[in-house]
Design a protein around this motif. Structure first.
Motif, PDB file in Angstrom:
ATOM      1  N   GLN A  92       0.571  -1.592  -0.011  1.00 22.86           N
ATOM      2  CA  GLN A  92       0.140  -0.225   0.209  1.00 22.86           C
ATOM      3  C   GLN A  92       0.604   1.512  -0.028  1.00 22.86           C
ATOM      4  O   GLN A  92      -0.159   2.405  -0.569  1.00 22.86           O
ATOM      5  CB  GLN A  92      -0.966   0.070   1.196  1.00 22.86           C
ATOM      6  N   GLY A  93       2.298   0.583   0.605  1.00 16.98           N
ATOM      7  CA  GLY A  93       2.765   2.450   0.760  1.00 16.98           C
ATOM      8  C   GLY A  93       3.586   2.714  -0.264  1.00 16.98           C
ATOM      9  O   GLY A  93       4.577   3.813  -0.672  1.00 16.98           O
ATOM     10  N   LEU A  94       3.457   1.698  -1.276  1.00 15.52           N
ATOM     11  CA  LEU A  94       4.234   1.619  -2.738  1.00 15.52           C
ATOM     12  C   LEU A  94       4.012   2.218  -3.861  1.00 15.52           C
ATOM     13  O   LEU A  94       4.560   2.547  -4.957  1.00 15.52           O
ATOM     14  CB  LEU A  94       5.310   0.444  -3.038  1.00 15.52           C
ATOM     15  N   ILE A  95       2.942   1.003  -3.958  1.00 19.14           N
ATOM     16  CA  ILE A  95       1.975   1.068  -5.519  1.00 19.14           C
ATOM     17  C   ILE A  95       0.805   2.261  -5.789  1.00 19.14           C
ATOM     18  O   ILE A  95       0.947   3.120  -4.940  1.00 19.14           O
ATOM     19  CB  ILE A  95       1.897  -0.375  -6.275  1.00 19.14           C
ATOM     20  N   SER A  96       0.567   2.360  -7.204  1.00 20.18           N
ATOM     21  CA  SER A  96      -0.239   3.740  -7.495  1.00 20.18           C
ATOM     22  C   SER A  96      -1.415   3.087  -7.427  1.00 20.18           C
ATOM     23  O   SER A  96      -2.570   4.004  -7.369  1.00 20.18           O
ATOM     24  CB  SER A  96      -0.250   4.182  -8.815  1.00 20.18           C
ATOM     25  N   ASN A  97      -1.620   2.318  -6.947  1.00 14.71           N
ATOM     26  CA  ASN A  97      -3.155   1.465  -6.595  1.00 14.71           C
ATOM     27  C   ASN A  97      -3.280   1.259  -5.363  1.00 14.71           C
ATOM     28  O   ASN A  97      -2.624   1.473  -4.254  1.00 14.71           O
ATOM     29  CB  ASN A  97      -3.767   0.572  -7.810  1.00 14.71           C
ATOM     30  N   PHE A 237      -6.553   7.787  -6.495  1.00 13.60           N
ATOM     31  CA  PHE A 237      -6.758   9.262  -6.041  1.00 13.60           C
ATOM     32  C   PHE A 237      -6.297   8.691  -4.621  1.00 13.60           C
ATOM     33  O   PHE A 237      -6.023  10.401  -4.016  1.00 13.60           O
ATOM     34  CB  PHE A 237      -7.148   9.742  -6.785  1.00 13.60           C
ATOM     35  N   ARG A 238      -7.508   8.443  -3.918  1.00 13.92           N
ATOM     36  CA  ARG A 238      -7.783   8.370  -2.686  1.00 13.92           C
ATOM     37  C   ARG A 238      -6.799   7.353  -1.295  1.00 13.92           C
ATOM     38  O   ARG A 238      -7.519   7.905  -0.243  1.00 13.92           O
ATOM     39  CB  ARG A 238      -8.770   8.331  -2.479  1.00 13.92           C
ATOM     40  N   THR A 248       1.616  12.532  -9.234  1.00  9.86           N
ATOM     41  CA  THR A 248       0.941  11.830 -10.183  1.00  9.86           C
ATOM     42  C   THR A 248      -1.056  13.195  -9.747  1.00  9.86           C
ATOM     43  O   THR A 248      -1.236  12.885 -10.427  1.00  9.86           O
ATOM     44  CB  THR A 248       0.670  10.785  -9.928  1.00  9.86           C
ATOM     45  N   ALA A 249      -0.293  13.577  -8.029  1.00 10.60           N
ATOM     46  CA  ALA A 249      -1.845  14.031  -8.177  1.00 10.60           C
ATOM     47  C   ALA A 249      -1.282  15.114  -8.061  1.00 10.60           C
ATOM     48  O   ALA A 249      -2.889  16.416  -8.709  1.00 10.60           O
ATOM     49  CB  ALA A 249      -1.868  13.804  -6.721  1.00 10.60           C
TER      50      ALA A 249
END
Length: 317
Positions: A92-97, A237-238, A248-249
């Motif tokens: 969760q702390g690494l990937i874009s999704n 994005f959340r 990215t944001a």
């Protein structure tokens, strides 16, 4: 594969990677000239020496892996297994999704640099208490090295899964999962059988739906929003912090994309990586082609009129 385990909905991003949300890197789009250089570098157009970079190796594999009809077949994949009590927090702390989407099925995601640029894309699927990671073989060693670098003392084990990818667009076998990028991409399944597919023309499908492939449309200079990752369900994005999240944001909320992947009509054929021009000015790069259409990286303000790529005519669809 089993899908019984449930993820904690209150999971927080890993403190080990939270520092990357503070990156102050620029979110400006990569220039057409730099992208052409990256593509040519990947395809070794400028050197007779053997290519050794992950992107170059995958590019050549993608160009050479064709069946006897000349239709592109899928590239070789490596399947890794991540297990341990901190696996999902770690990812969760690494990937874009958002890793929590594993509750709903397969997840498509990317690992980025702190500057928001593409390193690798992959699929994640839950298998019992562990998570399978499906990545293109030429990118696997570098991805594994980076995962081990970020892991530190996290209670996560990363090892070969001993499984291979099966893939198709027809009736899905038991245990298969829908490809999350687009319904047209069919299903993916992981078994002990040799890697294979059902003979689908993957290039034709990708071109029809503007779906990029690693080593061709996806290169080290790529920003994932320009590559369509929002449309392909590859970014969230959340979810909170991950490596490259700030850039990215910012591209999502503070700028209008001036460049990106788009479908074009092509009268003829040109090599992958051919520069597209409009009135003699750089307007983009031509990539995968099939049935008179192609995926192209375009500068949108120059892509409305008739364009040229080598000796062929290109029009935006």
């Amino acid at each position: 594969m089993t899908t019984n385990s449930r993820i904690n909905p209150n999971i927080s991003p890993s403190a080990r990677t939270a520092r990357h949300c503070g990156s102050s890197a620029s979110a400006s789009s990569v220039g057409i000239t730099r992208l052409i250089g990256a593509v040519k570098g990947n395809s070794c157009h400028r050197s007779r020496a053997p290519c050794s970079s992950p992107g170059a190796l995958l590019y050549h594999e993608a160009r050479q892996t064709r069946n006897h009809h000349g239709t592109r077949t899928m590239t070789t994949r490596r399947i890794l297994r991540l297990s341990g009590p901190e696996t999902e927090e770690f990812l969760q702390g690494l990937i874009s999704n958002d890793i929590r989407k594993l509750d709903q099925g397969m997840v498509y995601a990317a690992l980025l640099t702190p500057q928001g640029k593409f390193l690798a894309d992959f699929f994640l699927a839950r298998d019992g208490e562990s998570v399978l990671l499906d990545v293109a073989e030429p990118l696997a060693d570098d991805l594994l090295r980076r995962l081990m670098m970020y892991k530190l003392r996290a209670k996560v084990t990363i090892a070969p899964a001993g499984l291979n990818l099966q893939r198709g667009t027809g009736p899905a076998p038991e245990g298969a999962l829908a490809d999350p990028r687009d319904p047209a991409m069919g299903w993916r399944a992981y078994t002990s059988a040799p890697e294979g597919d059902d003979g689908s023309d993957w290039d034709a499908i990708r071109v029809a739906h503007c779906i990029p492939e690693t080593g061709i449309e996806l290169a080290p200079e790529t920003y994932i929003l320009e590559a369509g990752f929002e449309r392909l369900n590859g970014v969230d994005f959340r979810k909170g912090c991950y490596v490259g999240q700030e850039v990215t944001a910012r591209m999502k909320h503070k700028t209008d994309l001036r460049k990106g992947l788009a479908r074009v009509a092509v009268e003829g054929e040109a090599p992958v990586g051919t520069e597209i021009t409009a009135d003699g000015k750089p307007a983009g790069v031509l990539f995968t082609q099939s049935g008179g259409q192609a995926i192209a990286y375009l500068r949108f303000d120059r892509s409305q009129a008739e364009m040229q790529a080598g000796g062929v005519t290109v029009r935006r669809l």
